[in-house]
Scaffold this motif. Structure first.
Motif, PDB file in Angstrom:
ATOM      1  N   CYS A   1       0.838  -1.203   0.000  1.00  0.00           N
ATOM      2  CA  CYS A   1       0.000   0.000   0.000  1.00  0.00           C
ATOM      3  C   CYS A   1       0.875   1.256   0.000  1.00  0.00           C
ATOM      4  O   CYS A   1       0.772   2.103   0.904  1.00  0.00           O
TER       5      CYS A   1
ATOM      6  N   TYR B   1      -2.358   9.133   1.450  1.00  0.00           N
ATOM      7  CA  TYR B   1      -2.968   7.925   0.894  1.00  0.00           C
ATOM      8  C   TYR B   1      -1.934   6.900   0.447  1.00  0.00           C
ATOM      9  O   TYR B   1      -0.824   7.231   0.019  1.00  0.00           O
TER      10      TYR B   1
ATOM     11  N   THR C   1      -7.009  -0.091  -4.785  1.00  0.00           N
ATOM     12  CA  THR C   1      -7.842   0.566  -3.780  1.00  0.00           C
ATOM     13  C   THR C   1      -7.023   1.613  -3.036  1.00  0.00           C
ATOM     14  O   THR C   1      -5.938   1.310  -2.530  1.00  0.00           O
TER      15      THR C   1
ATOM     16  N   CYS D   1      -6.214   3.767   0.140  1.00  0.00           N
ATOM     17  CA  CYS D   1      -6.424   3.625   1.577  1.00  0.00           C
ATOM     18  C   CYS D   1      -5.796   4.794   2.310  1.00  0.00           C
ATOM     19  O   CYS D   1      -4.828   5.387   1.851  1.00  0.00           O
TER      20      CYS D   1
ATOM     21  N   LEU E   1      -5.761   1.224   8.083  1.00  0.00           N
ATOM     22  CA  LEU E   1      -6.025   0.638   6.784  1.00  0.00           C
ATOM     23  C   LEU E   1      -4.741   0.215   6.105  1.00  0.00           C
ATOM     24  O   LEU E   1      -4.668  -0.821   5.464  1.00  0.00           O
ATOM     25  N   TYR E   2      -3.715   1.020   6.240  1.00  0.00           N
ATOM     26  CA  TYR E   2      -2.438   0.725   5.607  1.00  0.00           C
ATOM     27  C   TYR E   2      -1.909  -0.629   6.048  1.00  0.00           C
ATOM     28  O   TYR E   2      -1.403  -1.406   5.258  1.00  0.00           O
TER      29      TYR E   2
ATOM     30  N   VAL F   1      -5.404  -4.027   5.220  1.00  0.00           N
ATOM     31  CA  VAL F   1      -6.097  -4.635   4.088  1.00  0.00           C
ATOM     32  C   VAL F   1      -5.238  -5.629   3.324  1.00  0.00           C
ATOM     33  O   VAL F   1      -5.759  -6.438   2.567  1.00  0.00           O
TER      34      VAL F   1
END
Length: 423
Positions: free
Chosen positions: A195, A225, A255, A257, A262-263, A266
């Motif tokens: 990510c 992000y 996506t 994130c 979240l980093y 997911v």
């Protein structure tokens, strides 16, 4: 897939991606052939090409040549916010050989580590295989086999010649995000299981919010992000060590994130890696060993399903090596549960993935996770810590760039198709 972008600027050029299309340098993708193989028809040559990732490109004002991003900071006048920056800034074409050290010849791609161009010094690169001038080649991997030749003889400690698949959009995100005018033709839409927060444009907007310049890399930083997707690391290697690693994610496709939760949440960033040295076989891979990295060899990866069909659940990832007419095998990746395991990987495989080929050094961990003892906080006698014979003091990017600028990796003879047809 750990990544870093280093592009040292002396003039106008800068390593950054954008969403408008610039007109100062014509974009022409270097051609690269590969083969599609079937049990019934054998192998057929496919006419393809490669495109440079947008994060390496020059980003400048749409109506001129003023940098939108210099060093590791944004121009706050051109880029006061994500949307305005996307409207103001244009992503230009690339001089693949002169600026980036990227060359192709028939079915062979060579990536040079350090390239001293007319306006800049470039460090490493990342390219994608194209199906057309505007679309990435998509690979459906279930019940299929992927094979390539590789020459890592010119890759020392601290460098990583990586070949992998990422769950990117075929058009680089143009259809989803109308403000992305450049698309796959200019290498946009990157994502992986780390990510990465250093990508300059995500979802058609500049990643300028809360941008923090890197403390040890004068050409990189991180924004608010990250951009996440499933990743299959078919090959991460130098002449000392090699690993292959599936990384599953709970999200499907590219996506965006935000936030540390979240980093880290997911995607399975560590993945289920297989490194023969780390597994205890210290005589399998390296110069003069079973897989002799002093010369070219063939890497075969088979994606086996439970019922041997393209719709069956992924059950095994099998690796074979071929060199000088001899075949060698070392282990399989059979199962892992984090973020969906092989089942999750299989879902991404069925949607199609983009082939990524890169060469990079590691500003975060000095590549010790690949070719040395890692993490440094654990004893080398702890199972899994020893990953290769490189010194724990090796891999510092400044040293690698100064001492091994002529390093390179060559990928060639790419083949894809039915199990047992590509080698």
């Amino acid at each position: 897939m750990h990544t870093s972008v280093a592009f040292v600027l002396f003039s106008l050029l800068t390593a950054v991606c954008g969403q408008q299309i610039g007109t100062l340098t014509t974009e022409s993708h270097p051609s690269l052939t590969w083969s599609k193989c079937t049990t019934s028809g054998g192998c057929t040559v496919q006419e393809g090409s490669v495109v440079l990732d947008a994060n390496w490109r020059w980003l400048h004002s749409k109506t001129g040549s003023t940098n939108c991003y210099t060093g590791n900071t944004w121009d706050t006048t051109l880029c006061p916010d994500p949307a305005t920056c996307a409207a103001n800034c244009a992503l230009d074409g690339a001089d693949y050989t002169g600026t980036y050290g990227i060359t192709t010849a028939g079915d062979a791609l060579t990536l040079k580590f350090v390239t001293h161009g007319p306006y800049s010094t470039n460090i490493g690169s990342r390219v994608y295989l194209m199906a057309s001038t505007t679309k990435y080649q998509m690979f459906m991997l279930r019940n299929q086999e992927f094979t390539f030749d590789v020459d890592v003889s010119n890759l020392p400690c601290g460098l990583n010649g990586a070949l992998y698949f990422a769950g990117m959009d075929a058009d680089g995100g143009m259809a989803k995000y109308p403000t992305n005018k450049a698309g796959a033709q200019y290498g946009t839409g990157y994502c992986d299981s780390q990510c990465p927060h250093d990508i300059k444009f995500i979802n058609g907007e500049a990643n300028v919010l809360n941008w923090t310049p890197s403390s040890n890399n004068g050409n990189s930083g991180t924004g608010q992000y990250g951009t996440c997707c499933t990743e299959m690391d078919v090959w991460e290697a130098n002449s000392v060590s090699a690993a292959y690693t599936p990384h599953a994610c709970t999200v499907h496709g590219q996506t965006r994130c935000s936030g540390s939760g979240l980093y880290g949440g997911v995607c399975d960033k560590d993945g289920c890696d297989f490194n023969s040295y780390r597994m205890g076989n210290t005589t399998f891979y390296g110069r003069g060993l079973a897989v002799d990295t002093s010369s070219k060899f063939t890497v075969v990866t088979q994606f086996i399903t439970v019922d041997n069909t393209s719709t069956g659940a992924l059950s095994e990832i099998r690796r074979l090596y071929v060199q000088n007419g001899k075949k060698a095998a070392f282990g399989d990746t059979n199962s892992f549960e984090s973020k969906g395991g092989l089942t999750g990987m299989g879902t991404a495989f069925s949607k199609g993935m983009v082939l990524v080929m890169s060469l990079w050094d590691d500003y975060a961990e000095n590549m010790l996770w690949l070719d040395s003892d890692y993490p440094a906080t654990k004893s080398v006698t702890t199972p899994g810590v020893a990953r290769g014979t490189c010194s724990p003091s090796s891999g510092l990017p400044a040293s690698v760039e100064a001492n091994s600028p002529g390093s390179s990796v060559t990928y060639s003879n790419i083949k894809f198709g039915d199990i047992g047809t590509t080698f």
